[in-house]
Design a protein around this motif. Structure first.
Motif, PDB file in Angstrom:
ATOM      1  N   LEU A  30       1.036  -1.076  -0.028  1.00 25.85           N
ATOM      2  CA  LEU A  30      -0.145   0.033   0.076  1.00 25.85           C
ATOM      3  C   LEU A  30       0.846   1.255   0.133  1.00 25.85           C
ATOM      4  N   ALA A  31       0.717   2.118  -0.961  1.00 28.29           N
ATOM      5  CA  ALA A  31       1.443   3.424  -1.019  1.00 28.29           C
ATOM      6  C   ALA A  31       0.624   4.536  -0.456  1.00 28.29           C
ATOM      7  N   TYR A  32       1.043   5.353   0.355  1.00 33.08           N
ATOM      8  CA  TYR A  32       0.219   6.387   1.284  1.00 33.08           C
ATOM      9  C   TYR A  32       1.027   7.596   0.727  1.00 33.08           C
ATOM     10  N   ALA A  33       0.155   8.747   0.274  1.00 32.25           N
ATOM     11  CA  ALA A  33       0.409  10.138   0.109  1.00 32.25           C
ATOM     12  C   ALA A  33      -0.348  10.702   1.415  1.00 32.25           C
ATOM     13  N   GLU A  34       0.653  10.892   2.660  1.00 33.22           N
ATOM     14  CA  GLU A  34       0.145  11.210   3.982  1.00 33.22           C
ATOM     15  C   GLU A  34      -0.527  10.060   4.456  1.00 33.22           C
ATOM     16  N   ASP A  35      -1.907  10.373   4.745  1.00 32.73           N
ATOM     17  CA  ASP A  35      -2.882   9.516   5.254  1.00 32.73           C
ATOM     18  C   ASP A  35      -3.581   8.680   4.307  1.00 32.73           C
ATOM     19  N   ARG A  36      -3.638   9.127   2.965  1.00 32.69           N
ATOM     20  CA  ARG A  36      -4.432   8.818   1.900  1.00 32.69           C
ATOM     21  C   ARG A  36      -3.895   7.455   1.284  1.00 32.69           C
ATOM     22  N   CYS A  37      -4.423   6.333   1.003  1.00 34.88           N
ATOM     23  CA  CYS A  37      -3.863   5.180   0.201  1.00 34.88           C
ATOM     24  C   CYS A  37      -3.982   5.734  -1.198  1.00 34.88           C
ATOM     25  N   VAL A  38      -3.064   5.709  -1.968  1.00 36.38           N
ATOM     26  CA  VAL A  38      -3.083   6.124  -3.270  1.00 36.38           C
ATOM     27  C   VAL A  38      -2.718   5.080  -4.662  1.00 36.38           C
ATOM     28  N   GLU A  39      -2.346   3.833  -3.987  1.00 34.37           N
ATOM     29  CA  GLU A  39      -1.935   2.862  -4.947  1.00 34.37           C
ATOM     30  C   GLU A  39      -2.050   1.454  -3.908  1.00 34.37           C
ATOM     31  N   VAL A  40      -2.726   0.405  -4.524  1.00 32.84           N
ATOM     32  CA  VAL A  40      -2.537  -1.081  -3.892  1.00 32.84           C
ATOM     33  C   VAL A  40      -1.814  -1.907  -4.942  1.00 32.84           C
ATOM     34  N   ASN A  41      -0.555  -2.491  -4.656  1.00 34.06           N
ATOM     35  CA  ASN A  41       0.152  -3.267  -5.672  1.00 34.06           C
ATOM     36  C   ASN A  41       0.345  -4.701  -5.038  1.00 34.06           C
ATOM     37  N   ARG A  42      -0.263  -5.847  -5.755  1.00 32.95           N
ATOM     38  CA  ARG A  42      -0.179  -6.908  -5.538  1.00 32.95           C
ATOM     39  C   ARG A  42       1.042  -7.525  -6.490  1.00 32.95           C
ATOM     40  N   MET A  43       1.857  -8.190  -5.932  1.00 35.29           N
ATOM     41  CA  MET A  43       2.836  -8.652  -6.599  1.00 35.29           C
ATOM     42  C   MET A  43       3.066 -10.182  -6.271  1.00 35.29           C
ATOM     43  N   VAL A  44       3.323 -10.938  -7.346  1.00 37.55           N
ATOM     44  CA  VAL A  44       3.587 -12.459  -7.114  1.00 37.55           C
ATOM     45  C   VAL A  44       4.956 -12.831  -7.473  1.00 37.55           C
ATOM     46  N   LEU A  45       5.908 -13.089  -6.612  1.00 39.99           N
ATOM     47  CA  LEU A  45       7.264 -13.392  -6.976  1.00 39.99           C
ATOM     48  C   LEU A  45       7.866 -14.841  -7.049  1.00 39.99           C
ATOM     49  N   ASP A  46       8.592 -15.535  -8.008  1.00 44.82           N
ATOM     50  CA  ASP A  46       9.026 -16.686  -7.872  1.00 44.82           C
ATOM     51  C   ASP A  46       9.938 -16.802  -6.686  1.00 44.82           C
ATOM     52  N   SER A  47       9.646 -17.523  -5.839  1.00 50.26           N
ATOM     53  CA  SER A  47      10.491 -17.549  -4.635  1.00 50.26           C
ATOM     54  C   SER A  47      11.832 -18.068  -4.881  1.00 50.26           C
ATOM     55  N   ASP A  48      12.004 -18.558  -5.872  1.00 50.66           N
ATOM     56  CA  ASP A  48      13.671 -19.149  -6.137  1.00 50.66           C
ATOM     57  C   ASP A  48      14.239 -18.087  -6.700  1.00 50.66           C
ATOM     58  N   ALA A  49      13.470 -16.878  -7.044  1.00 55.07           N
ATOM     59  CA  ALA A  49      14.508 -15.913  -7.894  1.00 55.07           C
ATOM     60  C   ALA A  49      14.729 -14.860  -7.087  1.00 55.07           C
ATOM     61  N   TYR A  50      14.308 -14.683  -5.739  1.00 54.63           N
ATOM     62  CA  TYR A  50      14.427 -13.464  -4.841  1.00 54.63           C
ATOM     63  C   TYR A  50      15.095 -13.748  -3.511  1.00 54.63           C
ATOM     64  N   GLU A  51      15.790 -12.817  -3.192  1.00 57.33           N
ATOM     65  CA  GLU A  51      15.932 -12.734  -1.670  1.00 57.33           C
ATOM     66  C   GLU A  51      15.506 -11.474  -1.216  1.00 57.33           C
ATOM     67  N   LEU A  52      14.562 -11.424  -0.094  1.00 60.87           N
ATOM     68  CA  LEU A  52      14.084 -10.162   0.522  1.00 60.87           C
ATOM     69  C   LEU A  52      15.001  -9.960   1.548  1.00 60.87           C
ATOM     70  N   THR A  53      15.574  -8.385   1.441  1.00 65.69           N
ATOM     71  CA  THR A  53      16.415  -8.161   2.646  1.00 65.69           C
ATOM     72  C   THR A  53      15.523  -6.825   3.220  1.00 65.69           C
ATOM     73  N   TYR A  54      15.706  -6.592   4.459  1.00 62.62           N
ATOM     74  CA  TYR A  54      14.897  -5.347   5.033  1.00 62.62           C
ATOM     75  C   TYR A  54      16.067  -4.812   5.936  1.00 62.62           C
ATOM     76  N   SER A  55      16.184  -3.699   6.127  1.00 63.29           N
ATOM     77  CA  SER A  55      17.247  -2.920   6.727  1.00 63.29           C
ATOM     78  C   SER A  55      16.251  -1.882   7.604  1.00 63.29           C
ATOM     79  N   PHE A  56      16.700  -1.724   8.836  1.00 60.79           N
ATOM     80  CA  PHE A  56      15.788  -0.734   9.744  1.00 60.79           C
ATOM     81  C   PHE A  56      16.716  -0.139  10.735  1.00 60.79           C
ATOM     82  N   THR A  57      16.434   1.198  11.078  1.00 60.93           N
ATOM     83  CA  THR A  57      17.126   1.964  12.153  1.00 60.93           C
ATOM     84  C   THR A  57      16.634   1.474  13.568  1.00 60.93           C
ATOM     85  N   ALA A  58      17.302   1.391  14.390  1.00 58.69           N
ATOM     86  CA  ALA A  58      16.784   0.993  15.842  1.00 58.69           C
ATOM     87  C   ALA A  58      16.289   2.227  16.394  1.00 58.69           C
TER      88      ALA A  58
END
Length: 189
Positions: free
Chosen positions: A161-189
């Motif tokens: 879900l993409a938001y412009a402030e509090d309004r959702c402006v896009e819903v994107n449903r993606m289907v990925l070949d699980s063998d083709a991807y590595e999902l990496t997430y970086s966060f600040t503490a």
């Protein structure tokens, strides 16, 4: 020969996984500077996309996120991504037609920076995103489109879900070949 593997398995072994690094890939510095999100993921690797744009009736999950009635017309941007000739992702974006009419979002080529840059031109730059990820068996039509073995091939379903402030402006449903991807997430503490 007993040691030989079928050609499709050997090719799969040689395919270098795509590292999908979030949340950096969605940073305004990328799309605001004219870079495609897919370029962030693939780097110099060659990729191609097939795009179909049209209107459809909003499914319930889309209507709820966009704050509209189910069945309301929304613009869809359906994409099929291939990297190095291998189809790796199916993606459909749903946007309120009131935000897209008369814009390049209605065209297959949205221009530099893509849909988010076009929304920004309309004063609706995405300010935050939410992604939900589910691992599941592929549906037969997904397996066929992704070139997967039917019956048990695993995919990752990401709903963003993409938001412009509090309004959702896009819903994107993606289907990925699980063998083709590595999902990496970086966060600040």
């Amino acid at each position: 020969m007993a040691d030989e593997q079928p050609t499709d398995l050997r090719m799969a072994d040689r395919f270098e996984r795509i590292v999908r690094n979030s949340p950096g890939r969605l940073g305004r510095g990328h799309w605001g500077g004219g870079t495609a999100i897919q370029d962030h993921d693939t780097g110099p690797r060659p990729w191609a996309v097939d795009i179909i744009v049209g209107d459809t009736s909003a499914p319930v999950f889309v209507a709820q996120a966009l704050g509209i009635e189910p069945g309301t017309a929304v613009l869809t941007r359906s994409r099929r991504f291939a990297v190095e000739g291998r189809v790796v992702q199916l993606s459909t974006s749903y946007l309120p037609t009131e935000l897209t009419r008369g814009s390049r979002i209605e065209h297959t080529d949205t221009g530099e920076g893509g849909t988010y840059a076009r929304l920004a031109e309309r004063g609706l730059a995405p300010t935050r995103f939410t992604e939900r990820i589910v691992g599941r068996d592929s549906l037969p039509e997904e397996a066929s489109s992704l070139g997967l073995l039917v019956g048990g091939a695993q995919v990752l379903e990401i709903t963003r879900l993409a938001y412009a402030e509090d309004r959702c402006v896009e819903v994107n449903r993606m289907v990925l070949d699980s063998d083709a991807y590595e999902l990496t997430y970086s966060f600040t503490a």
